[in-house]
Design a protein around this motif. Structure first.
Motif, mmCIF file in Angstrom:
data_model
loop_
_atom_site.group_PDB
_atom_site.id
_atom_site.type_symbol
_atom_site.label_atom_id
_atom_site.label_comp_id
_atom_site.label_asym_id
_atom_site.label_seq_id
_atom_site.Cartn_x
_atom_site.Cartn_y
_atom_site.Cartn_z
ATOM 1 N N UNK A 68 16.169 10.822 -7.644
ATOM 2 C CA UNK A 68 16.621 10.981 -9.321
ATOM 3 C C UNK A 68 18.228 10.413 -8.788
ATOM 4 N N UNK A 69 18.714 9.248 -9.564
ATOM 5 C CA UNK A 69 19.878 9.588 -9.542
ATOM 6 C C UNK A 69 20.849 9.066 -10.845
ATOM 7 N N UNK A 70 21.326 10.212 -10.624
ATOM 8 C CA UNK A 70 21.974 10.140 -12.429
ATOM 9 C C UNK A 70 23.007 9.761 -11.953
ATOM 10 N N UNK A 71 23.773 7.971 -13.562
ATOM 11 C CA UNK A 71 24.295 7.211 -13.014
ATOM 12 C C UNK A 71 25.652 6.788 -14.619
ATOM 13 N N UNK A 72 24.564 8.127 -15.970
ATOM 14 C CA UNK A 72 25.158 8.318 -16.890
ATOM 15 C C UNK A 72 27.069 8.221 -16.649
ATOM 16 N N UNK A 73 27.205 7.717 -17.968
ATOM 17 C CA UNK A 73 28.850 7.734 -18.612
ATOM 18 C C UNK A 73 29.770 7.055 -17.240
ATOM 19 N N UNK A 74 28.457 6.107 -17.137
ATOM 20 C CA UNK A 74 29.936 4.911 -15.799
ATOM 21 C C UNK A 74 29.975 3.473 -16.810
ATOM 22 N N UNK A 75 30.878 2.390 -15.556
ATOM 23 C CA UNK A 75 30.593 0.999 -15.671
ATOM 24 C C UNK A 75 29.935 0.278 -15.954
ATOM 25 N N UNK A 76 29.226 1.134 -15.508
ATOM 26 C CA UNK A 76 27.772 -0.341 -14.533
ATOM 27 C C UNK A 76 26.700 -0.917 -15.686
#
Length: 134
Positions: A68-76
């Motif tokens: 699991x990798x959570x990248x929500x709410x980033x600029x990626x």
């Protein structure tokens, strides 16, 4: 976070809403290939831009334990996040296959989990049962 570079037993790392930038992704890039136990990485709500997300992606490519990798709410960019999601799905499938093999290989189909998975026998049995195993 600098100490995480040398930690090989860390199972979960929550860095959500910590103003994580490229410098932290460089630490993760160093840490993740060496860590054989991290399953959950939360980087949501940070300022990770595309170069930082690419470093995370490169690290996830060589780490087989992250599920699991959570990248929500980033600029990626969406493509990079999707690529990381695919890598994580690959890891999850490999993990589930290893549990199934362990269950099929033991007495009465219930062998121990593979070494290095950090999974207890009870947890591996629960997963097998939830997936229709006996």
């Amino acid at each position: 976070l600098e100490g995480c570079k040398f930690n090989a037993t860390l199972g979960r790392l929550n860095l959500s809403c910590n103003d994580v930038h490229t410098e932290v992704s460089q630490v993760l890039y160093t840490m993740l290939p060496k860590n054989g136990s991290l399953t959950d990485l939360d980087l949501s709500g940070n300022a990770l831009d595309e170069p930082a997300a690419r470093l995370v992606r490169a690290a996830v490519e060589v780490n087989s334990t992250l599920r699991k990798v959570d990248l929500r709410l980033n600029k990626a960019e969406a493509d990079t996040v999707a690529a990381i999601d695919e890598l994580v799905k690959r890891n999850e499938l490999a993990y589930l296959r290893s549990l199934r093999r362990a269950q099929e290989g033991g007495a009465a189909g219930m062998g121990p989990p593979p070494p290095g998975t950090g999974v207890s026998r009870q947890e591996s049995l629960r997963v097998g049962t939830a997936q229709g195993g006996s």
